[in-house]
Scaffold this active site. Sequence first.
Site, PDB file in Angstrom:
ATOM      1  N   ASP A   6      13.537  71.206 -27.944  1.00 55.43           N
ATOM      2  CA  ASP A   6      14.603  72.086 -27.439  1.00 55.43           C
ATOM      3  C   ASP A   6      14.011  73.491 -27.362  1.00 55.43           C
ATOM      4  O   ASP A   6      12.914  73.747 -27.869  1.00 55.43           O
ATOM      5  CB  ASP A   6      15.807  72.061 -28.405  1.00 55.43           C
ATOM      6  CG  ASP A   6      16.921  73.016 -27.974  1.00 55.43           C
ATOM      7  OD1 ASP A   6      17.281  73.010 -26.783  1.00 55.43           O
ATOM      8  OD2 ASP A   6      17.415  73.784 -28.817  1.00 55.43           O
ATOM      9  N   SER A   7      14.781  74.406 -26.775  1.00 53.96           N
ATOM     10  CA  SER A   7      14.327  75.797 -26.724  1.00 53.96           C
ATOM     11  C   SER A   7      14.377  76.453 -28.104  1.00 53.96           C
ATOM     12  O   SER A   7      13.796  77.509 -28.297  1.00 53.96           O
ATOM     13  CB  SER A   7      15.228  76.593 -25.784  1.00 53.96           C
ATOM     14  OG  SER A   7      16.532  76.640 -26.339  1.00 53.96           O
ATOM     15  N   TYR A  38      16.227  79.235 -22.995  1.00 51.22           N
ATOM     16  CA  TYR A  38      15.739  78.733 -21.708  1.00 51.22           C
ATOM     17  C   TYR A  38      16.818  78.900 -20.634  1.00 51.22           C
ATOM     18  O   TYR A  38      16.522  79.019 -19.458  1.00 51.22           O
ATOM     19  CB  TYR A  38      15.424  77.231 -21.790  1.00 51.22           C
ATOM     20  CG  TYR A  38      14.130  76.858 -22.478  1.00 51.22           C
ATOM     21  CD1 TYR A  38      13.346  77.801 -23.154  1.00 51.22           C
ATOM     22  CD2 TYR A  38      13.674  75.540 -22.447  1.00 51.22           C
ATOM     23  CE1 TYR A  38      12.160  77.418 -23.781  1.00 51.22           C
ATOM     24  CE2 TYR A  38      12.492  75.164 -23.062  1.00 51.22           C
ATOM     25  CZ  TYR A  38      11.736  76.096 -23.734  1.00 51.22           C
ATOM     26  OH  TYR A  38      10.574  75.714 -24.347  1.00 51.22           O
ATOM     27  N   GLY A  39      18.067  78.867 -21.067  1.00 48.37           N
ATOM     28  CA  GLY A  39      19.188  78.745 -20.131  1.00 48.37           C
ATOM     29  C   GLY A  39      19.393  79.930 -19.222  1.00 48.37           C
ATOM     30  O   GLY A  39      20.124  79.830 -18.240  1.00 48.37           O
ATOM     31  N   CYS A  69      17.672  69.164 -24.864  1.00 52.80           N
ATOM     32  CA  CYS A  69      18.039  70.445 -24.263  1.00 52.80           C
ATOM     33  C   CYS A  69      18.611  70.137 -22.890  1.00 52.80           C
ATOM     34  O   CYS A  69      17.939  69.521 -22.055  1.00 52.80           O
ATOM     35  CB  CYS A  69      16.774  71.298 -24.141  1.00 52.80           C
ATOM     36  SG  CYS A  69      16.996  72.830 -23.236  1.00 52.80           S
ATOM     37  N   ASN A  70      19.862  70.541 -22.670  1.00 52.52           N
ATOM     38  CA  ASN A  70      20.478  70.279 -21.367  1.00 52.52           C
ATOM     39  C   ASN A  70      19.808  71.079 -20.257  1.00 52.52           C
ATOM     40  O   ASN A  70      19.680  70.600 -19.133  1.00 52.52           O
ATOM     41  CB  ASN A  70      21.963  70.641 -21.422  1.00 52.52           C
ATOM     42  CG  ASN A  70      22.785  69.642 -22.215  1.00 52.52           C
ATOM     43  OD1 ASN A  70      23.460  68.797 -21.662  1.00 52.52           O
ATOM     44  ND2 ASN A  70      22.719  69.726 -23.533  1.00 52.52           N
ATOM     45  N   GLU A 146      21.754  80.824 -32.626  1.00 50.74           N
ATOM     46  CA  GLU A 146      20.432  81.119 -33.210  1.00 50.74           C
ATOM     47  C   GLU A 146      20.574  82.192 -34.299  1.00 50.74           C
ATOM     48  O   GLU A 146      19.806  82.245 -35.244  1.00 50.74           O
ATOM     49  CB  GLU A 146      19.448  81.584 -32.125  1.00 50.74           C
ATOM     50  CG  GLU A 146      19.057  80.500 -31.116  1.00 50.74           C
ATOM     51  CD  GLU A 146      18.040  79.465 -31.637  1.00 50.74           C
ATOM     52  OE1 GLU A 146      17.239  79.793 -32.523  1.00 50.74           O
ATOM     53  OE2 GLU A 146      18.070  78.315 -31.138  1.00 50.74           O
ATOM     54  N   CYS A 178      25.254  71.671 -23.915  1.00 49.89           N
ATOM     55  CA  CYS A 178      24.124  72.419 -24.462  1.00 49.89           C
ATOM     56  C   CYS A 178      24.021  71.963 -25.907  1.00 49.89           C
ATOM     57  O   CYS A 178      25.044  71.892 -26.603  1.00 49.89           O
ATOM     58  CB  CYS A 178      24.370  73.921 -24.392  1.00 49.89           C
ATOM     59  SG  CYS A 178      23.142  74.888 -25.317  1.00 49.89           S
ATOM     60  N   HIS A 180      23.016  73.323 -28.438  1.00 47.92           N
ATOM     61  CA  HIS A 180      23.407  74.308 -29.446  1.00 47.92           C
ATOM     62  C   HIS A 180      24.911  74.251 -29.755  1.00 47.92           C
ATOM     63  O   HIS A 180      25.347  74.651 -30.829  1.00 47.92           O
ATOM     64  CB  HIS A 180      23.089  75.735 -28.978  1.00 47.92           C
ATOM     65  CG  HIS A 180      21.641  76.127 -29.089  1.00 47.92           C
ATOM     66  ND1 HIS A 180      20.657  75.600 -28.297  1.00 47.92           N
ATOM     67  CD2 HIS A 180      21.031  77.034 -29.912  1.00 47.92           C
ATOM     68  CE1 HIS A 180      19.488  76.160 -28.609  1.00 47.92           C
ATOM     69  NE2 HIS A 180      19.695  77.029 -29.595  1.00 47.92           N
TER      70      HIS A 180
HETATM   71  N1  DGL Z   1      19.986  73.915 -26.343  1.00 50.89           N
HETATM   72  C1  DGL Z   1      19.624  74.057 -25.004  1.00 50.89           C
HETATM   73  C2  DGL Z   1      20.474  73.342 -24.021  1.00 50.89           C
HETATM   74  O1  DGL Z   1      20.942  72.274 -24.356  1.00 50.89           O
HETATM   75  C3  DGL Z   1      18.967  75.336 -24.582  1.00 50.89           C
HETATM   76  C4  DGL Z   1      19.758  76.534 -24.604  1.00 50.89           C
HETATM   77  C5  DGL Z   1      18.970  77.734 -24.166  1.00 50.89           C
HETATM   78  O2  DGL Z   1      17.838  77.901 -24.598  1.00 50.89           O
HETATM   79  O3  DGL Z   1      19.484  78.522 -23.380  1.00 50.89           O
HETATM   80  O4  DGL Z   1      20.677  73.770 -22.914  1.00 50.89           O
END
Ligand code: DGL
Length: 258
Positions: A6-7, A38-39, A69-70, A146, A178, A180
């Site tokens: 994941d990110s 990442y999003g 990670c979505n 986070e 997501c 998170h």
């Molecule tokens: N947990 C991640 C997801 O499912 C990444 C979220 C991110 O880094 O923006 O999208």
Amino acid sequence: MIGIFDSGIGGLTVVRELERQAPDVPFIYLGDTARTPYGNKSAETVIRYALEDVAFLVRQGATAIVIACNSASSVATDALRVAYPSIPVFEVITPAAEDALAATKGRIGVIGTRATITSGAYERHLSAQKVEVVVAACPLFVPLVEEGWLEDAETKRIARRYLSPLRKQQVDTLILGCTHYPLLAPIIRRYMGNRVTLVDSGTSVVRRVLAGLDASRPDLQAPRRFYLTDTSARSEEIAATWLGHPVTFERADLLCQT
Ligand code: DGL
């Protein structure tokens, strides 16, 4: 060995579910905390990061990959499957969409990062069926998680603002698109109400991973390891609270070839 990435620490929601459903299956976890989120980044950048993450996991001996990670699942799955044709690559979008379709009475909400929502990945999966789909990007949720602000007043206010259109449109099922977001599930649940079914993309994917792998394979007997690209005591605290056991994160160097 299963490699999960994941990110950041959001993919630990997938780890928690894996530990619950299959306590003996070993894995290696990588959170790219040095480059999270990442999003908010372009698809090209997320694809590059995902390729580097998986290259690290494969160097550590991963023989199956879970994109926990979505955002990366939305834009990087094809690139990963092309780069690693002999390794099973599991993404989170399809299983979550299937679980939502099984649960819904007709109106599904999807919340996720900008990358996930902009990609249209969930709408593509859901719109083939006769359901209404309401989507909302919630870019501030990842930094709040986070930071460990899981029950703070600021987080509740932001959640209300993001979720109110979904509540007004009376979605009956809400995909936490997501990894998170399950950490914010108590806040989301209180605001959306008990009649809304929450679908956690992590829970959805773990069932498919376990069904798709033979857990007795010898390469699935290695020890569990946790890596972050930027380590901090704070991450270990959040991880221990979430997983219910102490976690020591090792530092991952994605550029080192050994
Ligand atoms: N947990 C991640 C997801 O499912 C990444 C979220 C991110 O880094 O923006 O999208």
